[in-house]
Enzyme design. Sequence first.
Site, PDB file in Angstrom:
ATOM      1  N   GLY A  48       0.990  -1.110  -0.054  1.00  0.00           N
ATOM      2  CA  GLY A  48       0.105   0.066  -0.091  1.00  0.00           C
ATOM      3  C   GLY A  48       0.835   1.191  -0.041  1.00  0.00           C
ATOM      4  O   GLY A  48       1.517   1.675  -0.938  1.00  0.00           O
ATOM      5  N   PHE A  49       0.762   1.909   1.199  1.00  0.00           N
ATOM      6  CA  PHE A  49       1.430   3.135   1.082  1.00  0.00           C
ATOM      7  C   PHE A  49       1.052   4.370   0.126  1.00  0.00           C
ATOM      8  O   PHE A  49       1.752   4.842  -0.872  1.00  0.00           O
ATOM      9  CB  PHE A  49       3.081   3.188   1.180  1.00  0.00           C
ATOM     10  CG  PHE A  49       3.300   2.169   2.292  1.00  0.00           C
ATOM     11  CD1 PHE A  49       3.903   2.749   3.779  1.00  0.00           C
ATOM     12  CD2 PHE A  49       3.678   0.975   1.991  1.00  0.00           C
ATOM     13  CE1 PHE A  49       4.168   1.763   4.532  1.00  0.00           C
ATOM     14  CE2 PHE A  49       4.178   0.177   3.401  1.00  0.00           C
ATOM     15  CZ  PHE A  49       4.421   0.449   4.381  1.00  0.00           C
ATOM     16  N   HIS A  50      -0.212   4.409   0.027  1.00  0.00           N
ATOM     17  CA  HIS A  50      -0.801   5.539  -1.081  1.00  0.00           C
ATOM     18  C   HIS A  50      -2.168   5.705  -0.874  1.00  0.00           C
ATOM     19  O   HIS A  50      -2.862   5.103   0.159  1.00  0.00           O
ATOM     20  CB  HIS A  50      -0.669   4.883  -2.699  1.00  0.00           C
ATOM     21  CG  HIS A  50      -1.360   3.491  -2.486  1.00  0.00           C
ATOM     22  ND1 HIS A  50      -0.789   2.406  -2.911  1.00  0.00           N
ATOM     23  CD2 HIS A  50      -2.732   3.278  -2.782  1.00  0.00           C
ATOM     24  CE1 HIS A  50      -1.700   1.495  -2.946  1.00  0.00           C
ATOM     25  NE2 HIS A  50      -2.893   1.985  -2.894  1.00  0.00           N
ATOM     26  N   ALA A  51      -2.825   6.632  -1.343  1.00  0.00           N
ATOM     27  CA  ALA A  51      -4.135   7.056  -1.180  1.00  0.00           C
ATOM     28  C   ALA A  51      -4.870   7.291  -2.648  1.00  0.00           C
ATOM     29  O   ALA A  51      -3.832   7.114  -3.817  1.00  0.00           O
ATOM     30  CB  ALA A  51      -4.472   8.410  -0.552  1.00  0.00           C
ATOM     31  N   ARG A  96      -3.718   4.255   2.751  1.00  0.00           N
ATOM     32  CA  ARG A  96      -3.738   3.180   3.665  1.00  0.00           C
ATOM     33  C   ARG A  96      -2.330   2.321   3.212  1.00  0.00           C
ATOM     34  O   ARG A  96      -1.515   2.629   2.405  1.00  0.00           O
ATOM     35  CB  ARG A  96      -4.677   2.120   2.775  1.00  0.00           C
ATOM     36  CG  ARG A  96      -4.435   1.402   1.334  1.00  0.00           C
ATOM     37  CD  ARG A  96      -4.355   2.558   0.332  1.00  0.00           C
ATOM     38  NE  ARG A  96      -5.229   3.529   0.221  1.00  0.00           N
ATOM     39  CZ  ARG A  96      -6.697   3.179  -0.444  1.00  0.00           C
ATOM     40  NH1 ARG A  96      -6.927   2.094  -0.996  1.00  0.00           N
ATOM     41  NH2 ARG A  96      -7.502   4.436  -0.378  1.00  0.00           N
TER      42      ARG A  96
END
Length: 136
Positions: A48-51, A96
């Site tokens: 993840g590590f993004h929106a 997230r």
Amino acid sequence: MLGSDLVKFDIRGDERGSLVAVEGGNDVPFDIARVYYVFGTVEGVSRGFHAHRNLRQVAIAVQGSCTMLLDDGHDRRSVHLDDPSVGLHIGPMTWREMHDFTPDCVLLVLANQPYDESDYIRVYEEFTAAIETLAR
Ligand code: T46
């Protein structure tokens, strides 16, 4: 927290076992345009590590478990997903991260739009700046 909610699905169980059916626009609050699943995650790896700017999704741990960290730019919370009859609805503009995958985890994701890399915000500072701009 704005932008994320748990959704409980009915289990159509009988003497043979269990079945969950998910209908777009009924069991999840959007028409389903895409389905993907994350599995075989290497031990210790987080994802993840993004929106997403516009995307809405529901994530279901259909086997095993993982923890979804959600951040709306103001608050953070972690949701442990370990029940195939529970989905996590994640709305737009929610950062997230996915952690603590068990080796058997299969995370099924239902999405309301096709894959579009331009919908991703992959830098946290860009995400918080976009949240501030939206609040103005
Ligand atoms: C999300 C979390 C829960 C595609 O080609 N099509 C797709 O539909 C997806 C989802 C990904 N990809 C490609 C893009 C990358 O080359 O598959 C590779 C892995 O994608 P990503 O690094 O974005 O995977 P995750 O696990 O970090 O995030 C995914 C989703 O991308 C994202 O929308 O919310 O799962």
